[in-house]
Design an enzyme around this catalytic site. Structure first.
Site, PDB file in Angstrom:
ATOM      1  N   CYS A 185       9.011 -38.219  -9.546  1.00 17.10           N
ATOM      2  CA  CYS A 185       7.662 -38.725  -9.819  1.00 17.10           C
ATOM      3  C   CYS A 185       6.797 -38.772  -8.562  1.00 17.10           C
ATOM      4  O   CYS A 185       5.770 -39.435  -8.547  1.00 17.10           O
ATOM      5  CB  CYS A 185       7.729 -40.110 -10.455  1.00 17.10           C
ATOM      6  N   ARG A 202      -3.720   2.762   8.439  1.00 14.42           N
ATOM      7  CA  ARG A 202      -3.987   1.495   7.760  1.00 14.42           C
ATOM      8  C   ARG A 202      -2.732   0.625   7.748  1.00 14.42           C
ATOM      9  O   ARG A 202      -1.613   1.115   7.762  1.00 14.42           O
ATOM     10  CB  ARG A 202      -4.420   1.728   6.311  1.00 14.42           C
ATOM     11  N   LYS A 242       0.837  -1.213   0.000  1.00 21.02           N
ATOM     12  CA  LYS A 242       0.000   0.000   0.000  1.00 21.02           C
ATOM     13  C   LYS A 242       0.865   1.254   0.000  1.00 21.02           C
ATOM     14  O   LYS A 242       0.673   2.180  -0.783  1.00 21.02           O
ATOM     15  CB  LYS A 242      -0.943  -0.012   1.202  1.00 21.02           C
ATOM     16  N   TYR A 296      12.904 -33.832 -16.228  1.00 16.36           N
ATOM     17  CA  TYR A 296      11.444 -33.747 -16.218  1.00 16.36           C
ATOM     18  C   TYR A 296      10.916 -33.906 -14.796  1.00 16.36           C
ATOM     19  O   TYR A 296      11.619 -34.366 -13.884  1.00 16.36           O
ATOM     20  CB  TYR A 296      10.818 -34.816 -17.120  1.00 16.36           C
ATOM     21  N   SER A 354      14.639 -41.848 -11.472  1.00 14.63           N
ATOM     22  CA  SER A 354      13.447 -41.079 -11.144  1.00 14.63           C
ATOM     23  C   SER A 354      13.387 -40.986  -9.631  1.00 14.63           C
ATOM     24  O   SER A 354      13.320 -42.004  -8.941  1.00 14.63           O
ATOM     25  CB  SER A 354      12.185 -41.756 -11.683  1.00 14.63           C
ATOM     26  N   MET A 401      -5.978  -7.292   8.215  1.00  9.15           N
ATOM     27  CA  MET A 401      -5.437  -6.507   9.326  1.00  9.15           C
ATOM     28  C   MET A 401      -6.276  -5.258   9.544  1.00  9.15           C
ATOM     29  O   MET A 401      -7.232  -5.009   8.827  1.00  9.15           O
ATOM     30  CB  MET A 401      -3.961  -6.194   9.061  1.00  9.15           C
ATOM     31  N   HIS A 451     -16.092  -8.099   0.962  1.00 11.98           N
ATOM     32  CA  HIS A 451     -15.065  -9.003   1.492  1.00 11.98           C
ATOM     33  C   HIS A 451     -15.261 -10.419   0.964  1.00 11.98           C
ATOM     34  O   HIS A 451     -14.326 -11.073   0.516  1.00 11.98           O
ATOM     35  CB  HIS A 451     -15.129  -9.004   3.033  1.00 11.98           C
ATOM     36  N   GLY A 455      -8.423  -7.103   3.938  1.00  9.29           N
ATOM     37  CA  GLY A 455      -9.284  -7.237   5.102  1.00  9.29           C
ATOM     38  C   GLY A 455      -8.695  -7.998   6.269  1.00  9.29           C
ATOM     39  O   GLY A 455      -9.355  -8.179   7.291  1.00  9.29           O
ATOM     40  N   ARG A 506      -3.497  -1.548  -6.302  1.00 12.52           N
ATOM     41  CA  ARG A 506      -2.731  -2.781  -6.136  1.00 12.52           C
ATOM     42  C   ARG A 506      -3.137  -3.724  -7.252  1.00 12.52           C
ATOM     43  O   ARG A 506      -4.191  -3.545  -7.879  1.00 12.52           O
ATOM     44  CB  ARG A 506      -3.002  -3.420  -4.777  1.00 12.52           C
TER      45      ARG A 506
END
Length: 887
Positions: free
Chosen positions: A844, A96, A26, A864, A777, A107, A468, A105, A352
């Site tokens: 995996c 704030r 903020k 992978y 793997s 804090m 909210h 919402g 934001r």
């Protein structure tokens, strides 16, 4: 001297957007808006480093903080021409929170700070509006009393509602100045009654009380829950932003609102938001009054009768629309903005990056590339990989019968069905018992976050599209219907009423967050259809990623799903999953209870054609793509008959007595089967099992190769190896089977033999094992268990406490422990490739679909990852983002 405070306003700022770690999101964005010339009320940010100091030093501030705050406050006074605490010309401020990432919402906030019994008269005289002054004062007492002093919110709400009832009015705006004066007195009396001390009159005492409350709110339960759900470290802390008040509640030429520069539900490039005339910001987000739409388009689309801001305040709307475009071009992302209009002047209070649904995020990213705002790499980086899960699951069948009982606003898309619950605690409790629930509230508050996370969906009677409930649900990917005004909810009776219908706690309802419908009972679902935006962005991701993404799959349905989601092959096919089918399980059990090799081979002959047919189907689907098949892994007792009927069936098939089957089952029982007679140990003890599986694989591979003309890319994986000798023995069995099948078929199959590295010793001995293995793997599920000495089946009894205590940041079975288990993976990779430079490496375990773990695998140089079919897109995007982070 350390700098704890950074000022902004008057067209310049000491901070900028890239200082969010210090100033919070903020504060950094307020500074940035000042720097680009937008109208921002002046103020200052107290840094996140103060929050860290506060908690590290027994909730004490740095010695020089007070003087720096006083200097910054004087700068605000000079800019606006008002004085904090002055009788005639009082400056009021807001206080704030502002963490480095958005926590909407979670804090605490205090508005109108600086009012007392003296300054309220100065505000009334200065504004010429007694009602406005006392409306601001009663709001301040209510907010400060709750947030800073700890007086329960409902005390103030009850006093307000009772006064309106006594006056015979419905809306707060219908109360006059005398009403509000009476409420101020009542509110202050309630504070003194609850606390035993009067409400503080000194503005400077009020200011430091509010600053402390914001810092303390960093560790309140709802904020801690949000951080845990979103992997936000506690040590980041929050900043505090103190800013000169501007007022949207001074009359009909004033307003306040919340807007998104694009539709956060669909991604449509349309200005999206809500406003209220003669109101303050909390009225919009808290659902206290039903807000009006910003645009004519939004008003008409939602069949609203209330006039839009575009109609009522066309000049201000035009200015706001210009700000919208300027912010998007500057930040190159969709923005969530808050604004106030004070006596015809627009002020920007926040910007934001806007929370959005995943579908909206994809559309925004693709559209912005087409508009020339961003490039492909930026677009790929805009989507949180794990959020793709929202797109890949069923939605309501449009052809299914629906008993629609009410409608609300489509606040967060998707469908949810479950039992009605009326509290967040009940939602969490029932979800923990395995129930699907829909959380139903008058309106949600930040205190409900744990219940919203536990619920399948959220339904509220009040609130708008930026309430909210709507914002948090969209961020979580939960379907939400908000502002369903037809509902009457009675928490004490645990029921909601829609005209003459009563829906009680536990009744099943379905909500559709895409159109706002609320339905009684369960509604059928259909598979999702992925948008063209999804396909476009995933194609861009594939251009950047270097890490392959395979799938863990055994059935045709799983394979088709994975291919539809872009899998590069199969990284794990667990042959034991094929054994549990009705007919074949009897033959498997017959093999297990056989007393000698001849008996086992007789049973295996029955299993062979079944396995071969399974593999043929698999190879046909995967033509041209690699397929890694793991030989039998679990201990044999998992296949044993459980009840008398199953035991009798196996005894009959094997030609032995029931007692012999019971004795064999007893001999196979192990005290710790996870570390017992399983994996390669089974194949060493009973090589005929390995031989049968190898033969079934090779016969299937040759069959499909002949059919298609394309060789099957087969990788035979031996599980649980800890020594080279184990792999040497079993590779000889596999090679012998290949030779035999090749001789019979006249074509030798194409295959490689490797192992699953899932024990710490295997990682340490990887160089030696790589002399035989052609690929590794890493089975990170078992590697995590054996490294930590923790059973993942039992870890749930203490894992949450470990996370709460800060021992683990996150469950190591969900996200790879990169320091410990990850180090073993790196050791195994390095030592293996030191012997065999082109050794193919993958993982995996379930970690193959976790974005953080995928990024680790990229950095570790693996070839992978392999994951469940529905996590393939997540892994593809995470792999692309990991590659871009390296570039």
């Amino acid at each position: 001297m350390a700098k704890w405070v950074y000022g902004f306003g008057g067209g310049s700022a000491e901070g900028e957007a890239d200082m969010r770690n210090l100033l919070g999101g903020k504060g950094a964005n307020l500074a940035e808006m000042c720097n680009i010339g937008l109208p921002v009320p002046p103020g200052f940010s107290i840094t996140t480093e103060v929050c860290t100091h506060y908690y590290d030093n027994d909730q004490k501030y740095p010695d020089t903080l007070k003087s720096q705050v006083e200097t910054a406050l004087a700068d605000i006074e000079a800019t606006v021409g008002m004085v904090f605490g002055d009788v005639d010309n009082p400056l009021l401020v807001s206080v704030r929170s502002g963490a480095r990432v958005s926590m909407p919402g979670m804090m605490d906030t205090v508005l109108n700070l600086g009012l007392n019994d003296v300054t309220v008269a100065g505000l009334a005289a200065k504004s010429g509006d007694m009602r406005f002054a006392y409306d601001s004062y009663r709001r301040f007492i209510q907010m400060y009393g709750n947030v800073v002093l700890g007086v329960e919110h409902y005390y103030f709400e009850d006093l307000l509602e009772n006064h309106k009832e006594d006056r015979g009015v419905t809306l707060d705006t219908e109360l006059d100045a005398d009403d509000l004066k009476q409420l101020v007195i009542a509110f202050k009396e309630k504070v003194e009654e609850e606390l035993g001390s009067p409400f503080p009159e000194d503005p400077h005492e009020q200011l430091w009380g509010a600053i402390g409350a914001v810092f303390r709110s960093w560790r309140i339960p709802r904020a801690a829950t949000y951080r845990s759900l979103n992997n936000i470290p506690e040590e980041w802390g929050t900043a505090v932003n103190v800013q000169a008040m501007v007022f949207g509640n001074m009359g009909d030429d004033c307003a306040t609102g919340v807007a998104f520069t694009r539709d956060p539900s669909t991604g449509e490039n349309a200005f999206y938001g809500e406003y209220l005339i003669n109101a303050q910001g909390e009225d919009v987000v808290a659902g206290i009054r039903t807000p009006q739409h910003l645009t004519v388009y939004g008003k008409e689309r939602n069949n609203s009768k209330a006039p839009s801001m575009e109609m009522v305040m066309p000049d201000i709307f035009a200015q706001l629309n210009d700000v919208r475009h300027k912010l998007e071009v500057h930040y190159r992302d969709m923005q969530d903005i808050e604004f106030t209009v004070q006596q015809g002047k627009l002020w920007m209070l926040q910007t934001r990056a806007g929370k959005r649904t995943t579908a909206a995020g994809l559309k925004i990213a693709v559209d912005m590339v087409e508009e020339g705002l961003i490039d492909k790499a930026t677009a790929v980086g805009m989507i949180e990989p794990a959020s793709l899960d929202q797109l890949l699951h069923p939605t309501l069948d449009p052809g299914a019968n629906r008993n629609v009982i009410a409608r609300g606003l489509p606040a967060s898309p998707g469908a949810a069905c479950g039992a009605v619950v009326f509290s967040a605690d009940e939602a969490e409790k029932r979800a923990g018992q395995g129930d699907a629930v829909v959380l139903v509230r008058m309106e949600t508050s930040p205190e409900d976050i744990h219940g919203m996370h536990a619920a399948k969906g959220v339904l509220t009677a009040r609130g708008g599209m930026t309430s909210h409930a709507a914002v948090v649900a969209r961020g979580m990917g939960r379907p939400c219907v908000a502002g369903a005004g037809e509902l009457r909810i009675d928490y004490q009776e645990a029921a909601m009423y829609v005209r003459d219908l009563t829906v009680k706690s536990g009744d099943i309802i379905t909500i559709d967050g895409s159109n706002g419908e609320i339905m009684l009972g369960e509604v059928a679902t259909i598979e999702p259809e992925l948008s063209s935006d999804f396909s476009v962005l995933m194609a861009w991701a594939d251009e950047f990623r270097t890490l392959g993404v395979r799938t863990n799959a055994e059935t045709a349905e799983e394979v088709r799903t994975a291919l539809r989601f872009g899998a590069d092959g199969i990284g794990l096919s667990r042959t034991e999953h094929m054994f549990f089918d009705g007919e074949r399980i009897v033959a498997v059990r017959e093999m297990i209870v056989a007393s000698d090799e001849a008996g086992r081979r007789a049973a295996l002959e029955k299993i062979l054609p079944m396995q071969r047919d399974d593999f043929i189907e698999l190879f046909r689907l995967m033509t041209g793509l690699p397929v890694t098949v793991r030989l039998l892994d679990p201990p044999l007792h998992e296949f044993l008959p459980k009840g008398d009927a199953e035991i009798a069936e196996v005894a009959k098939a094997a030609g032995v007595s029931i007692e012999e089957v019971r004795q064999r089952a007893s001999r196979l029982e192990e005290s710790n089967p996870m570390l017992g007679h399983r994996g390669c140990r089974l194949a060493i003890t009973y090589p005929e099992i390995c031989e049968m599986q190898a033969r079934a694989l090779f016969e299937a591979a040759i069959t499909v190769t002949k059919e298609t003309g394309t060789p099957v890319d087969l990788e035979v994986m031996v599980p649980l190896i800890v020594t080279k000798r184990e792999l040497d023995i079993l590779k000889a069995v596999i090679d012998e089977a290949a030779d035999a099948v090749g001789s019979e078929q006249g074509v030798r199959p194409h295959y490689t033999v490797g192992t699953m590295i899932e024990l710490p010793r295997a990682c340490l001995m990887a160089g030696e094992i790589a002399e035989t293995a052609e690929f590794f793997s890493f089975g990170t599920n078992d590697l995590t268990q054996t490294t930590f000495g923790v059973s993942r089946d039992d870890a749930a009894t203490f894992m949450a406490h470990y996370e709460k205590s800060g021992i683990f940041e996150i469950d190591p079975f969900i996200s790879l422990d990169q320091d410990g288990v990850g180090e073993l993976v790196k050791i195994g990779a390095e030592r293996g490739r030191a012997v065999r430079s082109k050794l193919k490496l993958g993982i995996c375990g379930e970690h193959g679909g976790d974005p953080s773990s995928v990024a680790f695998c990229h950095r570790a140089g693996l070839n992978y990852v392999s994951c469940s079919p529905f996590r393939v897109p997540i892994a593809r995007l995470a792999a692309a983002q990991a590659a871009l982070a390296d570039s």
